[in-house]
Design a protein around this motif. Structure first.
Motif, PDB file in Angstrom:
ATOM      1  N   CYS A 326      47.755  39.681  33.374  1.00 29.63           N
ATOM      2  CA  CYS A 326      46.835  38.834  34.150  1.00 29.63           C
ATOM      3  C   CYS A 326      45.372  39.213  33.957  1.00 29.63           C
ATOM      4  O   CYS A 326      44.999  40.374  34.073  1.00 29.63           O
ATOM      5  CB  CYS A 326      47.184  38.931  35.638  1.00 29.63           C
ATOM      6  SG  CYS A 326      46.044  38.037  36.696  1.00 29.63           S
ATOM      7  N   ILE A 327      44.537  38.217  33.665  1.00 37.40           N
ATOM      8  CA  ILE A 327      43.104  38.473  33.518  1.00 37.40           C
ATOM      9  C   ILE A 327      42.323  37.952  34.725  1.00 37.40           C
ATOM     10  O   ILE A 327      41.108  37.786  34.663  1.00 37.40           O
ATOM     11  CB  ILE A 327      42.535  37.881  32.202  1.00 37.40           C
ATOM     12  CG1 ILE A 327      42.829  36.374  32.098  1.00 37.40           C
ATOM     13  CG2 ILE A 327      43.109  38.624  30.990  1.00 37.40           C
ATOM     14  CD1 ILE A 327      42.123  35.699  30.913  1.00 37.40           C
ATOM     15  N   CYS A 329      41.974  35.097  36.322  1.00 38.94           N
ATOM     16  CA  CYS A 329      41.128  33.916  36.123  1.00 38.94           C
ATOM     17  C   CYS A 329      41.203  32.975  37.313  1.00 38.94           C
ATOM     18  O   CYS A 329      40.346  32.141  37.517  1.00 38.94           O
ATOM     19  CB  CYS A 329      41.540  33.183  34.853  1.00 38.94           C
ATOM     20  SG  CYS A 329      43.123  32.327  35.020  1.00 38.94           S
ATOM     21  N   SER A 330      42.287  33.059  38.075  1.00 38.85           N
ATOM     22  CA  SER A 330      42.552  32.247  39.271  1.00 38.85           C
ATOM     23  C   SER A 330      43.035  30.826  38.962  1.00 38.85           C
ATOM     24  O   SER A 330      43.166  30.013  39.877  1.00 38.85           O
ATOM     25  CB  SER A 330      41.367  32.198  40.255  1.00 38.85           C
ATOM     26  OG  SER A 330      40.329  31.389  39.784  1.00 38.85           O
ATOM     27  N   CYS A 332      45.965  29.885  38.280  1.00 44.54           N
ATOM     28  CA  CYS A 332      47.243  29.638  38.941  1.00 44.54           C
ATOM     29  C   CYS A 332      47.061  29.325  40.420  1.00 44.54           C
ATOM     30  O   CYS A 332      47.834  28.564  41.004  1.00 44.54           O
ATOM     31  CB  CYS A 332      48.198  30.820  38.743  1.00 44.54           C
ATOM     32  SG  CYS A 332      47.591  32.413  39.314  1.00 44.54           S
ATOM     33  N   ILE A 355      49.972  34.557  41.360  1.00 48.41           N
ATOM     34  CA  ILE A 355      49.958  35.876  40.714  1.00 48.41           C
ATOM     35  C   ILE A 355      50.137  36.962  41.772  1.00 48.41           C
ATOM     36  O   ILE A 355      50.846  37.946  41.553  1.00 48.41           O
ATOM     37  CB  ILE A 355      48.679  36.106  39.869  1.00 48.41           C
ATOM     38  CG1 ILE A 355      48.724  37.451  39.170  1.00 48.41           C
ATOM     39  CG2 ILE A 355      47.404  35.995  40.692  1.00 48.41           C
ATOM     40  CD1 ILE A 355      49.909  37.644  38.224  1.00 48.41           C
ATOM     41  N   CYS A 388      48.404  29.201  33.160  1.00 46.21           N
ATOM     42  CA  CYS A 388      48.059  30.600  32.889  1.00 46.21           C
ATOM     43  C   CYS A 388      47.617  30.812  31.436  1.00 46.21           C
ATOM     44  O   CYS A 388      48.373  30.553  30.505  1.00 46.21           O
ATOM     45  CB  CYS A 388      49.239  31.508  33.204  1.00 46.21           C
ATOM     46  SG  CYS A 388      48.866  33.241  32.864  1.00 46.21           S
TER      47      CYS A 388
HETATM   48  S1  SF4 Z   1      46.586  32.015  35.724  1.00 41.59           S
HETATM   49 FE1  SF4 Z   1      46.982  33.481  37.373  1.00 41.59          FE
HETATM   50  S2  SF4 Z   1      48.410  34.928  36.430  1.00 41.59           S
HETATM   51 FE2  SF4 Z   1      47.494  33.815  34.737  1.00 41.59          FE
HETATM   52  S3  SF4 Z   1      45.753  35.083  34.149  1.00 41.59           S
HETATM   53 FE3  SF4 Z   1      44.995  33.583  35.600  1.00 41.59          FE
HETATM   54  S4  SF4 Z   1      45.082  34.623  37.598  1.00 41.59           S
HETATM   55 FE4  SF4 Z   1      46.359  35.790  36.161  1.00 41.59          FE
END
Ligand code: SF4
Lengths: 488, 214
Positions: A326-327, A329-330, A332, A355, A388
């Motif tokens: 997980c980076i 990124c938000s 999800c 996440i 994601c």
């Molecule tokens: S989509 Fe969610 S699980 Fe995937 S990298 Fe972004 S924050 Fe992490």
């Protein structure tokens, strides 16, 4: 093989209600629901547009996942490489097994430099270890400098979204918080402050600038740590990150060991994936990269704290370790129908949304009710996996974690089994309304008073003012005033 | 010291145990990344893309031939009373500045920089697809602080410095230098998702693209 220790669920979050209960309270908060629906829909649309611009988005996702997997699969090697490169470039590397050790390292560094205050770049890992609280205990004021984090900090509140932590606050509330709180900790808000976003941002700019200009020590996290060069990367929008990373004499970066990426070239992949997934922008306004100490430019005293705190436990889980890709990124969160309705506080952690629902049980285990309930905080619709950028298969992981919780609960309290009720409650609006009616019973008992502590809500309620629950739901009111009969 | 050492050894041992199931030495399959650096100098479409992306980020953009850079710089700095410049900047760019105090950066303190209206720098590389300018803080760009504290940044970039995409830029950069990637002025969307420019970094970003006319 001994199992690596889990992260301790912090006292703040231990007192929190499990997801179903917390979600019920959040669902009653219409302002938050409106803010969230607007926010997630806006970011979702922007994200879709900029992702569509990229010729081979799927190829980028695969590359991102491969780079992260490579780093995780050879983590010891990559970390040693990172350490060697950082040290060669004049930085000091520290290792911390858990939150307490990391906090002690940072507090000692700050104290040794005689600093009474530090400026901070928004960083989830320092929230995870509750560094601000540890600094305050040591008599050091920690100033959050990201606008949203400032709003959260001045509001004596907790963040509710990875990217827009104060999304649960509207402009009128922000104005009130600034007018009420700024004076006590520095430059006061102008008396004629309006609730216009530009005026509010200006007030924050002036308030924080005096802190940036005099700060001796800054604390950051890092979005990426590059093994083959020792480069740390911070991605941001406002310039507060650049201020912290550039102006003070000492820079301390707390970096989770899962942040490492193998090569500098990999940044090409992540700097395309992250901004487009996160804010729905082609690129965020500012990205800073630094490799140890740059002579004559920026902090000359550079420290990096490499943190485990449950990450090796997640890594030891062959099913779950992909969550460490997980980076943050938000993306999800923004596509999740459950998150959109409940908001971030209900997840009982700094890592909310889909996440959070897998990462927290992996880092902390499923021993507490809040962590045991999280795998149920999902409708398993699959949108999070699609969104994601590093292809974490969140829905499958949730299902696997659920069966683990059920196995465990047959040996544990019968109420743990009831956690499954959350998914059931969300599935049907009538059941949900019944649950909501149950929640408003509290309102009848309390009358019109604003409540700071609600029995059963514990620390969560103390962290923010809970709106007084309405005495009756709209449907109850309608039924009472229109045909005197309660509908079910 | 011993504590630090113990923590390091223990974390590395935990990692070794945690990854014991992974066959050692599995070679990483790195998917191929595009690496043919094409510049806007050769491709007018890249140039249009660059300008479009910059404007999308509310940077102000002008395109001028080399002999008109000084004129462009003077125009965008019409309101400024003081400007800081890095030691290695091409001085001819400043030749038409009137009534502007020019301060060369000699390790000015943050507080001193806070009294300066604007900064003029060169750039290392521009990225067409994202409208990004990367500074590597070489002598013509100066220390990181000078492009941060003043409220107005004027950045001069030659068209042959503009590349197509992020991987092209990364392959040109030297990781041992501090690097600052800039896409538009400082901005926040933290208040009900309204975009506001100039929270902590410069509120105004002027980009002067230097291109021969033909
Ligand atoms: S989509 Fe969610 S699980 Fe995937 S990298 Fe972004 S924050 Fe992490």
């Amino acid at each position: 093989m001994t199992t690596p220790p889990l992260q301790r669920t912090s006292a703040t979050f231990l007192g929190m209600p499990a997801f179903p209960k917390a979600a019920r309270a959040a669902l009653a908060d219409t302002q938050q629901r409106r803010n969230l629906a607007h926010a997630t829909a806006t970011i979702r649309a922007k994200r879709a547009a900029v992702v569509g611009e990229v010729e081979d988005w799927e190829g980028l996702r695969v590359a991102g996942a491969a780079a992260k997997d490579d780093a995780l699969h050879h983590l010891a090697e990559r970390l040693e490489q990172l350490e060697a490169n950082l040290t060669a470039r004049g930085a000091t590397v520290h290792w911390a097994r858990d939150a307490e050790e990391a906090n002690r390292i940072v507090v000692d560094l700050v104290r040794d430099r005689g600093a009474e205050e530090v400026v901070k770049v928004k960083s989830m890992v320092t929230q995870e270890i509750e560094l601000n609280e540890a600094l305050e205990e040591a008599g050091v004021s920690a100033w959050e400098t990201d606008l949203a984090e400032l709003i959260v900090q001045l509001g004596h509140d907790r963040p509710s979204h990875i990217l827009v932590p104060a999304i649960h606050r509207n402009r009128a509330e922000i104005r009130e918080i600034f007018l009420r709180e700024m004076a006590a900790v520095g430059r006061p808000a102008p008396a004629d402050l309006t609730d216009e976003p530009a005026r509010l941002a200006e007030a924050a700019r002036l308030h924080l600038r005096e802190k940036f200009l005099r700060a001796k020590v800054a604390i950051s996290g890092a979005n990426f740590a590059v093994a083959d060069t020792g480069t740390l990367v911070v991605v941001e929008s406002e310039g507060n990150g650049r201020m912290c990373l550039t102006l003070p004499e000492t820079l301390i970066s707390v970096v989770g060991i899962e942040k490492v990426v193998p090569t500098f070239d990999d940044l090409a992949t992540f700097l395309q994936l992250l901004p487009r997934s996160s804010t729905g922008e082609r690129m965020n306004p500012y990205t800073s990269m630094w490799t140890g100490v740059a002579e004559g430019d920026g902090p000359q005293d550079v420290h990096v704290v490499l943190l485990d705190n449950g990450r090796t436990a997640a890594l030891a889980d062959p099913d779950g370790r992909e969550a460490l890709r997980c980076i943050r990124c938000s993306a999800c969160l923004n596509v999740c129908p459950v998150y959109e309705r409940t908001g971030g506080h209900a997840y009982g952690s700094v890592y909310p949304g889909p996440i959070g629902a897998i990462l927290n049980p992996l880092l902390r285990g499923t021993g507490s009710d809040v962590d045991a309930s999280l795998p149920y905080a999902s409708s398993l619709c699959g949108a999070c996996f699609e969104a994601c950028p590093v292809r974490i298969d969140i829905p499958s992981l949730l299902v696997r974690l659920r069966s683990r919780v059920v196995d465990q609960s047959s040996r544990r309290s019968p109420e743990a089994l009831a956690m499954r009720a959350a998914a059931w409650t969300f599935a049907d609006h009538r059941r949900f309304e019944a649950a909501q009616r149950a929640a408003t019973t509290g309102g009848r008992l309390l009358g019109g008073r604003t409540v700071r502590t609600v029995p059963g809500l514990g620390a969560w309620a103390q962290a923010r003012d809970v709106p007084t629950p309405p005495r009756e739901t709209f449907r109850q009111w309608w039924a009472r005033t229109h045909d005197d009969e309660e509908t079910t | 010291m011993t504590d630090r050492h113990a923590a390091r050894e223990e974390i590395l041992a935990r990692i070794d145990a945690a990854t014991a199931d992974i066959a050692a030495g599995v070679p990483r399959e790195i998917p191929p990344q595009p690496r043919t650096v094409s510049t806007a100098d050769l491709d007018p479409e890249l140039m249009l893309e660059f300008v479009g992306a910059l404007v999308d980020y509310r940077a102000r953009v002008v395109v001028r031939p080399p002999e008109e850079v000084a004129e462009a710089v003077a125009e965008v700095l019409a309101e400024a009373r003081s400007v800081v410049v890095p030691a290695g900047l091409d001085r001819s760019w400043l030749s038409l500045l009137e009534h502007v105090e020019i301060r060369e950066d000699e390790a000015l303190s943050p507080a001193e920089l806070d009294t300066v209206d604007a900064v003029v720098t060169a750039a290392r590389v521009g990225i067409a697809s994202t409208g990004t300018i990367v500074l590597d803080h070489a002598p013509d760009q100066g220390r990181r602080a000078i492009t941060l504290v003043p409220d107005h940044h004027v950045c001069v970039i030659r068209v042959e410095q503009v590349v197509a995409d992020v991987p092209d830029a990364v392959s040109l950069l030297d990781p041992t230098r501090p690097l600052t990637w800039i896409s538009g002025p400082s901005a926040t969307s933290d208040i009900e998702l309204n975009r506001v420019e100039g929270v902590h970094g410069p509120r105004t970003l002027d980009v002067v693209i230097v291109a021969d006319e033909d």
